[in-house]
Design an enzyme around this catalytic site. Sequence first.
Site, PDB file in Angstrom:
ATOM      1  N   PRO A 157       0.767  -1.247   0.000  1.00 45.92           N
ATOM      2  CA  PRO A 157       0.000   0.000   0.000  1.00 45.92           C
ATOM      3  C   PRO A 157       0.801   1.302   0.000  1.00 45.92           C
ATOM      4  O   PRO A 157       0.828   2.036   0.991  1.00 45.92           O
ATOM      5  CB  PRO A 157      -0.831  -0.126   1.276  1.00 45.92           C
ATOM      6  CG  PRO A 157       0.058  -0.906   2.199  1.00 45.92           C
ATOM      7  CD  PRO A 157       0.756  -1.907   1.311  1.00 45.92           C
ATOM      8  N   CYS A 158       1.398   1.656  -1.124  1.00 39.68           N
ATOM      9  CA  CYS A 158       2.115   2.928  -1.208  1.00 39.68           C
ATOM     10  C   CYS A 158       1.166   4.121  -1.087  1.00 39.68           C
ATOM     11  O   CYS A 158       1.605   5.221  -0.744  1.00 39.68           O
ATOM     12  CB  CYS A 158       2.934   3.011  -2.488  1.00 39.68           C
ATOM     13  SG  CYS A 158       2.016   2.664  -3.995  1.00 39.68           S
ATOM     14  N   HIS A 159      -0.127   3.902  -1.306  1.00 40.57           N
ATOM     15  CA  HIS A 159      -1.097   4.995  -1.144  1.00 40.57           C
ATOM     16  C   HIS A 159      -1.216   5.433   0.316  1.00 40.57           C
ATOM     17  O   HIS A 159      -1.732   6.505   0.592  1.00 40.57           O
ATOM     18  CB  HIS A 159      -2.468   4.584  -1.696  1.00 40.57           C
ATOM     19  CG  HIS A 159      -3.076   3.402  -1.024  1.00 40.57           C
ATOM     20  ND1 HIS A 159      -2.730   2.103  -1.368  1.00 40.57           N
ATOM     21  CD2 HIS A 159      -3.996   3.306  -0.034  1.00 40.57           C
ATOM     22  CE1 HIS A 159      -3.429   1.261  -0.614  1.00 40.57           C
ATOM     23  NE2 HIS A 159      -4.194   1.973   0.206  1.00 40.57           N
TER      24      HIS A 159
END
Length: 153
Positions: free
Chosen positions: A117-119
């Site tokens: 999850p880079c978001h």
Amino acid sequence: MIAAMKRAATDSPFGPLTVVEDGGEIVALEWRGGGQDASPLLASAIGQLAEYFGGRRTAFDLPLRFGGGFRGRFLRALAAIPFGRTRTYGELARELGVSPQAVGQACGGNPIPILIPCHRVLAQCGLGGFSAPGGIETKVALLRHETAAGLLI
């Protein structure tokens, strides 16, 4: 003999996504359609994505290829950020002993977005960037989906 990578596409609220498998691990999630291969791992990944987007899953249980070195450490640190929570580029940089810019570049190069999850990584005073189609709007939509959008205001 080297086996070819397998790909399976699915629809999402952000358009088509393609999950890529190699050697029994997920190696990529692409922001486009393309792929009709079948495997138990791809079916599981597509099912887990559907559950995530349907609000029935908050964590993924899939074998992901993290790799070694800084990239592997970085991707593992991203994967450890819980659903609905965020970290800053600076926090990850301090943890990993690199610059916030290195963390930003590594986020942009994340081969398995959403599943890793880079978001969930934000700038100290703002959203930071996001390399998916739709850019920041997609990042905000993912954070809203995870009820983390309250952190943005």
